[in-house]
Design a protein around this motif. Sequence first.
Motif, short mmCIF file in Angstrom:
data_model
loop_
_atom_site.label_atom_id
_atom_site.label_comp_id
_atom_site.label_asym_id
_atom_site.label_seq_id
_atom_site.Cartn_x
_atom_site.Cartn_y
_atom_site.Cartn_z
N THR A 4 45.31 33.22 36.21
CA THR A 4 45.15 34.59 36.65
C THR A 4 46.43 35.39 36.50
O THR A 4 46.40 36.62 36.52
N SER A 5 47.57 34.73 36.36
CA SER A 5 48.84 35.45 36.24
C SER A 5 49.28 35.63 34.80
O SER A 5 50.30 36.26 34.54
N THR A 6 48.54 35.10 33.84
CA THR A 6 49.00 35.13 32.46
C THR A 6 48.62 36.40 31.74
O THR A 6 49.30 36.80 30.80
N VAL A 7 47.55 37.05 32.11
CA VAL A 7 47.04 38.21 31.38
C VAL A 7 46.77 39.34 32.37
O VAL A 7 46.09 39.15 33.37
N GLN A 8 47.29 40.50 32.06
CA GLN A 8 47.11 41.67 32.91
C GLN A 8 46.07 42.59 32.29
O GLN A 8 46.22 43.04 31.16
N HIS A 9 45.01 42.87 33.03
CA HIS A 9 44.00 43.82 32.58
C HIS A 9 44.52 45.24 32.81
O HIS A 9 44.89 45.60 33.92
N ILE A 10 44.54 46.03 31.75
CA ILE A 10 45.07 47.39 31.83
C ILE A 10 43.95 48.41 32.04
O ILE A 10 44.07 49.33 32.85
N ALA A 114 43.96 44.42 27.59
CA ALA A 114 44.80 43.55 28.40
C ALA A 114 46.15 43.34 27.71
O ALA A 114 46.30 43.57 26.51
N TYR A 115 47.10 42.88 28.50
CA TYR A 115 48.43 42.57 27.97
C TYR A 115 48.85 41.18 28.43
O TYR A 115 48.65 40.82 29.61
N ALA A 116 49.43 40.42 27.52
CA ALA A 116 49.92 39.07 27.83
C ALA A 116 51.34 38.94 27.33
O ALA A 116 51.62 39.20 26.16
N ASN A 117 52.24 38.53 28.20
CA ASN A 117 53.66 38.44 27.86
C ASN A 117 53.96 37.11 27.15
O ASN A 117 54.77 36.30 27.60
N ASN A 159 43.61 41.73 23.63
CA ASN A 159 44.82 41.24 24.29
C ASN A 159 46.03 41.55 23.42
O ASN A 159 46.16 41.04 22.31
#
Length: 459
Positions: A4-10, A114-117, A159
């Motif tokens: 749940t912490s790997t990908v941020q829904h924008i 979404a964004y993933a670092n 993503n």
Amino acid sequence: MNKTSTVQHISECFIKPKHIPEESKQPVYLATWDLAMPCVHYIQKGLLFKKPPSFDEQNQLPHFLDKLKESLSLTLIHFYPLAGRLATLKQEDPPLYSMIVDCNNSPGARFIQAYANFTISDILSPTDVPVDIVQAFFDHDRAINHDGHGQSLLSIQLNELIDGIFIGCSLNHMIGDGTSYWHFFNSWSEIFKANEIGKDVTTHGSISRPPIHKRWFPQGYGPILSLPYTHHDQFIIRHESPILRERFFHFSNESLAKLKAKANVESGTTKISSLQALSALIWRCVTRVRRFPPSQVTSCRMAINNRTRLNPPLHPDYFGNCIQTVKGTATANELLVEHNNLGWPALLLHEAILNHKDHAVREIVDAWVQNPFIYQLGQFFDPCSIMMGSSPRFDMYGNEFGLGKAVALRSGYANKFDGKVSLYPGYEGGNSMDLEICLLPENMAALECDPEFMESVNL
């Protein structure tokens, strides 16, 4: 790592067909193969691309997103069931229980930004697939098809990575099989490309392969309206996989040619295909590393497309499920005894496929109509066998969306279990293949040390 912490829904929105087709105003009645699938997971496949420098230097990502959404809206004109929702038909007198696709009472397909670092190299591990990252690239994680009553039947998750773009697609498996899935994906890419060059793609004749939505039923049967249930609690079971290791293995043109030649020589025939020889190899090697007792019965199941096996055949662009499985069965001793080499199980698989003709397809469908049942992932596949799914014949790397050829394909959590093997075309094309293998950790470690297996793998 916490998924749940790997990908941020924008952001998210819902996409409807650009124009509402007249035929979408009627319910879509599901065929026998579709109605057996409510407890199976959504299909989850996605493509990883290099991110163009313009996305960062010129802030071109918003424009790209708009073009994706526009082309998706146009694609849904042709694939309108994907913008609908499931609905249950139910009454007590006379008894009736079935499921349909309602294309009218739905906000449409879901689209998530979404964004993933992470970087591309984080995804393309030389050993295990980083599932905590990759699974978060897909919507409808662990959803079963019946959830399509309230959730979208199609969800696209775009993503953005540090240096890449991953387009993850989740498609309800009651609506279509792998052939239908990639038909949709190919058409979406085709419309995106046509939009880029200013071509009109707003009518049904403007895509090269319009889908055929009329479902096939065996002669004498119309829509199936009499499933033996009164409530979904009577058949819904949610499958949870054990902890698995997932890894990709590459097989080059040359490696597969050698396997095919070996299997044909050893079986005294010339008819065994590369896919049959490769499946036999996986079956033998996985059986070996599982260390079964000699008398243990095991099988290799292979997903098979029924469209061309019916007589008359269905159109290749029939949209829906049209699949079954065929299998070869043997004891562990028969598979691994020295005088039964690779050619022996390869011939078993060849004969199973050869015998799957019109009469065999209709026999299975007729039996289901007489006694309908729902597939359960935890029951349908046994832990002593393997299952070969997907297909290297699907056009996966032809989907570019203005980003160039994808650098890799990855899949989500859906429909995985110990012994699941998914077949994909190899990145370099030709007859090469990539295999996504899911095994218990101790068995994967043993497979990585198995001489017969590793001799054919191209790392």
